[in-house]
Scaffold this active site. Sequence first.
Site, PDB file in Angstrom:
ATOM      1  N   SER A  17      39.620   5.446-117.022  1.00 48.71           N
ATOM      2  CA  SER A  17      39.929   6.478-118.019  1.00 48.71           C
ATOM      3  C   SER A  17      40.225   7.832-117.378  1.00 48.71           C
ATOM      4  CB  SER A  17      38.758   6.632-118.991  1.00 48.71           C
ATOM      5  OG  SER A  17      39.017   7.746-119.830  1.00 48.71           O
ATOM      6  N   LYS A  18      41.290   8.469-117.869  1.00 50.29           N
ATOM      7  CA  LYS A  18      41.675   9.805-117.374  1.00 50.29           C
ATOM      8  C   LYS A  18      41.176  10.892-118.320  1.00 50.29           C
ATOM      9  CE  LYS A  18      44.441   8.224-114.091  1.00 50.29           C
ATOM     10  NZ  LYS A  18      43.808   7.986-112.812  1.00 50.29           N
ATOM     11  N   LYS A  68      36.348   0.576-130.684  1.00 51.52           N
ATOM     12  CA  LYS A  68      37.040   1.392-131.692  1.00 51.52           C
ATOM     13  C   LYS A  68      36.721   0.997-133.137  1.00 51.52           C
ATOM     14  CE  LYS A  68      41.015   3.056-129.101  1.00 51.52           C
ATOM     15  NZ  LYS A  68      42.474   3.167-129.097  1.00 51.52           N
ATOM     16  N   GLY A 129      52.931  -6.783-130.845  1.00 53.37           N
ATOM     17  CA  GLY A 129      51.461  -6.715-130.830  1.00 53.37           C
ATOM     18  C   GLY A 129      50.919  -6.332-132.186  1.00 53.37           C
ATOM     19  N   ALA A 130      49.715  -6.813-132.463  1.00 52.44           N
ATOM     20  CA  ALA A 130      49.082  -6.526-133.765  1.00 52.44           C
ATOM     21  C   ALA A 130      47.595  -6.275-133.574  1.00 52.44           C
ATOM     22  CB  ALA A 130      49.321  -7.709-134.714  1.00 52.44           C
ATOM     23  N   TYR A 229      49.892   3.196-119.992  1.00 47.22           N
ATOM     24  CA  TYR A 229      50.393   4.191-119.040  1.00 47.22           C
ATOM     25  C   TYR A 229      50.016   3.777-117.634  1.00 47.22           C
ATOM     26  CZ  TYR A 229      45.579   5.873-119.136  1.00 47.22           C
ATOM     27  OH  TYR A 229      44.223   5.952-119.071  1.00 47.22           O
TER      28      TYR A 229
HETATM   29  P1  NAP Z   1      43.969  -5.271-128.493  1.00 46.00           P
HETATM   30  O1  NAP Z   1      43.400  -4.834-129.788  1.00 46.00           O
HETATM   31  O2  NAP Z   1      43.137  -6.088-127.562  1.00 46.00           O
HETATM   32  O3  NAP Z   1      45.318  -6.088-128.851  1.00 46.00           O
HETATM   33  C1  NAP Z   1      46.036  -6.722-127.840  1.00 46.00           C
HETATM   34  C2  NAP Z   1      47.358  -7.247-128.394  1.00 46.00           C
HETATM   35  O4  NAP Z   1      48.163  -7.689-127.278  1.00 46.00           O
HETATM   36  C3  NAP Z   1      47.241  -8.419-129.342  1.00 46.00           C
HETATM   37  O5  NAP Z   1      48.219  -8.293-130.339  1.00 46.00           O
HETATM   38  C4  NAP Z   1      47.530  -9.629-128.428  1.00 46.00           C
HETATM   39  O6  NAP Z   1      48.088 -10.729-129.107  1.00 46.00           O
HETATM   40  C5  NAP Z   1      48.582  -9.035-127.512  1.00 46.00           C
HETATM   41  N1  NAP Z   1      48.695  -9.704-126.214  1.00 46.00           N
HETATM   42  C6  NAP Z   1      47.762  -9.731-125.211  1.00 46.00           C
HETATM   43  N2  NAP Z   1      48.249 -10.407-124.140  1.00 46.00           N
HETATM   44  C7  NAP Z   1      49.499 -10.817-124.477  1.00 46.00           C
HETATM   45  C8  NAP Z   1      50.498 -11.567-123.791  1.00 46.00           C
HETATM   46  N3  NAP Z   1      50.315 -12.028-122.544  1.00 46.00           N
HETATM   47  N4  NAP Z   1      51.691 -11.774-124.429  1.00 46.00           N
HETATM   48  C9  NAP Z   1      51.901 -11.306-125.672  1.00 46.00           C
HETATM   49  N5  NAP Z   1      50.977 -10.612-126.389  1.00 46.00           N
HETATM   50  C10 NAP Z   1      49.792 -10.362-125.791  1.00 46.00           C
HETATM   51  O7  NAP Z   1      44.474  -4.016-127.613  1.00 46.00           O
HETATM   52  P2  NAP Z   1      44.918  -2.578-128.181  1.00 46.00           P
HETATM   53  O8  NAP Z   1      43.747  -1.699-128.381  1.00 46.00           O
HETATM   54  O9  NAP Z   1      45.835  -2.811-129.327  1.00 46.00           O
HETATM   55  O10 NAP Z   1      45.711  -1.964-126.907  1.00 46.00           O
HETATM   56  C11 NAP Z   1      47.004  -2.409-126.615  1.00 46.00           C
HETATM   57  C12 NAP Z   1      47.630  -1.543-125.527  1.00 46.00           C
HETATM   58  O11 NAP Z   1      47.813  -0.203-125.990  1.00 46.00           O
HETATM   59  C13 NAP Z   1      46.817  -1.424-124.230  1.00 46.00           C
HETATM   60  O12 NAP Z   1      47.709  -1.537-123.143  1.00 46.00           O
HETATM   61  C14 NAP Z   1      46.230  -0.019-124.301  1.00 46.00           C
HETATM   62  O13 NAP Z   1      46.024   0.525-123.008  1.00 46.00           O
HETATM   63  C15 NAP Z   1      47.357   0.713-125.019  1.00 46.00           C
HETATM   64  N6  NAP Z   1      46.925   1.953-125.704  1.00 46.00           N
HETATM   65  C16 NAP Z   1      47.449   3.145-125.266  1.00 46.00           C
HETATM   66  C17 NAP Z   1      47.087   4.321-125.890  1.00 46.00           C
HETATM   67  C18 NAP Z   1      47.668   5.627-125.407  1.00 46.00           C
HETATM   68  O14 NAP Z   1      47.176   6.687-125.800  1.00 46.00           O
HETATM   69  N7  NAP Z   1      48.719   5.608-124.612  1.00 46.00           N
HETATM   70  C19 NAP Z   1      46.194   4.307-126.973  1.00 46.00           C
HETATM   71  C20 NAP Z   1      45.691   3.067-127.410  1.00 46.00           C
HETATM   72  C21 NAP Z   1      46.064   1.895-126.766  1.00 46.00           C
HETATM   73  P3  NAP Z   1      47.149 -11.868-129.784  1.00 46.00           P
HETATM   74  O15 NAP Z   1      46.792 -11.339-131.137  1.00 46.00           O
HETATM   75  O16 NAP Z   1      48.010 -13.065-129.833  1.00 46.00           O
HETATM   76  O17 NAP Z   1      45.939 -12.039-128.893  1.00 46.00           O
END
Ligand code: NAP
Length: 282
Positions: A17-18, A68, A129-130, A229
């Site tokens: 985490s940053k 979260k 993604g969902a 990122y």
């Molecule tokens: P999460 O709730 O664990 O959801 C992960 C999602 O990715 C699910 O829809 C999952 O699909 C899918 N997935 C995982 N591996 C996959 C693969 N190999 N191929 C296709 N789909 C795949 O995670 P999240 O909290 O939504 O976070 C998602 C991303 O957003 C992370 O990289 C996180 O670092 C980033 N993020 C960035 C910020 C920012 O401020 N920049 C803020 C929040 C999150 P299934 O449902 O099929 O498992």
Amino acid sequence: MDKKLKLAVIGKPIGHSKSPEIHKHFANQFDAKIEFRKDEVAPETLETWLADFFKDGGKGVSITLPLKEAALNYADEISDRARLASACNVIYAKDEKLFADCTDGFGLIKDLQENIKVSLKDKKILILGAGGAARGIIPSIIEKDPASLKIANRTKSKALFLKEDLEGKLDLKGKSLTFEAGGLSDDFLLADSYDLVINSTSVSTQAGESIGLPKALFSGTKLAYDLFYSAEKTVFMQEAFEKGAEKVSDGWGMLVEQGAESFRLWTNLIPDTSRLLEKPID
Ligand code: NAP
């Protein structure tokens, strides 16, 4: 602000985490004194960690994976943004109560509109993604009146559920939005073209991993945006560019902007994000 503000970021894992660096940079702009902890906290210990932190004079906490959703249970008040997302990325103490909010959607929209200069109005948008991040950003995207929004997820049922859940919570009357959900099949993905493709899957957390998207997906795409990122271009960004997306971006700008909004909730101060946007912290 004379007293040192006690802030923290929690999650598991948390080493990457940053947030401490980002918030110290913000605090320095106002000569505000802050103490920013980075603690690894698992869901089983979340309740006691939060109770101890706030009892000890804590002001605000950034919440990351996998806390979260669970963190909502420990807030006295939940903002509309967090209620729509069914998740929060920030909790703060105010007037002897704990407030939960979700600043992810705010951060993404600010980055897209003000930093990258992309308008969402009347645009065709695909979200891959969902999970929690998709939940956090979709209400803010819909508010900007895109022409269409498609959620495509590896597990199709989760995309369908998310769409149904949001339709029940959002007021879509009066919006001419085409809203669809489905799996990652070529048929579903290639039935349309997209101005903006957002990768909200966590695939980029696994270095070198590809979602395996069809080449034609990115023809006509103005921007492919990865919420993840990293210092290096992610595989999603590389593939999108090679397959025809005009521009690609990672989620650093979103991270900085959601952090600035959290900082505002904690301090009532609006930090300048421009220097951090130019030069990510390594
Ligand atoms: P999460 O709730 O664990 O959801 C992960 C999602 O990715 C699910 O829809 C999952 O699909 C899918 N997935 C995982 N591996 C996959 C693969 N190999 N191929 C296709 N789909 C795949 O995670 P999240 O909290 O939504 O976070 C998602 C991303 O957003 C992370 O990289 C996180 O670092 C980033 N993020 C960035 C910020 C920012 O401020 N920049 C803020 C929040 C999150 P299934 O449902 O099929 O498992």
